[in-house]
Design a protein around this motif. Sequence first.
Motif: not given
Length: 441
Positions: A313-327
């Motif tokens: 149902s949910s997986y694939c955790p991701l991580y950002l290097r720096e702040e990101h704006i999405y919508e």
Amino acid sequence: MTMPTPGPTPHWPPAAGGCPYNSAGYPPAPVPQQPLPIHGPEFSADPRQTYERLRAQGPIAPCEIDHGVYGYITATYRSALYLLRKTPSIFLKDPHHWQALREGRVPADAPALMMMRPRKNALWLDGYDHARLRSAVTDSLSWVDTHALTASVARIADGLLDHLMDQEHPDLVTDFADPLPMQVLIEMFGCPPDIGQTIVTSIARLFDTTQDAARVNTELEEACLALTRLKRHRPGYDVTSWLVSHQAQLSDEEMIQQILLLIGAGTTPCTNLIANAVLLLITDDRFSGDLHTGVRPISHALDQVLWDDPPVSSYCPLYLREEHIYEGIRLLPGIPILVSFAAANSDPALAAGSDRRSGNRAHLAFSAGIRACPAPDLARVITETAIERVLDRIPDLTLACQPTQLVRRPGTFQSGWTHLPVAFPRTTSTVPNRNPSRGPR
């Protein structure tokens, strides 16, 4: 460890300030009041309600992954696809970027930790390391003979169905859907039965986010190491031996983690997919009638399940290097962002009716992008063949309880059933049907 207090916290800031519409043209998201839990009995009983509540907060929302473990989760199809296909240099896989883990703020006994901790496998690494290990995985899986695999699944399925049909209270999960992928993968990987049993049982318990996950993980890695050493000494015609002999020259630690990844992806998710699909077929006349008259192939019913009730149902955790704006959503670095395949597939914005999803493979059940499932065709061979054998052998199969009495398996990461009690006329033949009447898959 300091537990976050209810209400907005520094982990969950509102959208970027200033103009009521940001440069991308999206209105600012509402300030979330508290991270919603995506674990526990209440969530497992009705995950869609939680997805709807998350979606009301925005396309990506804060969540409590486990007790004391926090992150974000995608709540829409569009946001899930964005993360999965975005430049890998922006959204990273390596859990070493997980700030709370680096700072010792993730409870050591958190069951979800075993599913998210750093591992030297193709799923958790970036750049060259990811490409090197993924090539070893895809090359090794490409050697699997699908015709032989189909025959193997059918043989194993028939044996399990013989046993199931002798039971006073047959259970399609316990007696069939659970052991079948285990036995298939044991053969594919050349596992001796004792090692194979330990590997598969341990993986199932990690998916269930069991409380003794740390000990289970240790037992699992020891079993994978034993299998690796066995195949280095006595290679055979199996996936483990092909991984061992691959030009990438995997170390013992890398072998352990690739075996764990592949068997994990091929067992518990397949169990859930088989059970979810059979439940649809025996409770929904749209599919059961068509399948038995040969009008609609099993593959279309399977696609419907992959849309409506994906096994992971949910997986694939991701991580950002720096702040990101999405919508309009401000995402901070160092915080895991889970991709919810279930929330994506059930997104009302898709406006796809049930009758339009049969045969439609735009679902995200096998993920997408450079880290999508490396062998979805093998998964389909196993599940479709298994389901065919059930319908061929027991065409009058019915559910032996009310659907409302079924209990979902626990856990943040999966969607399946603990049990699936079934019934059928006891005059049903146990002789395999060699001439199935349905159309091609």
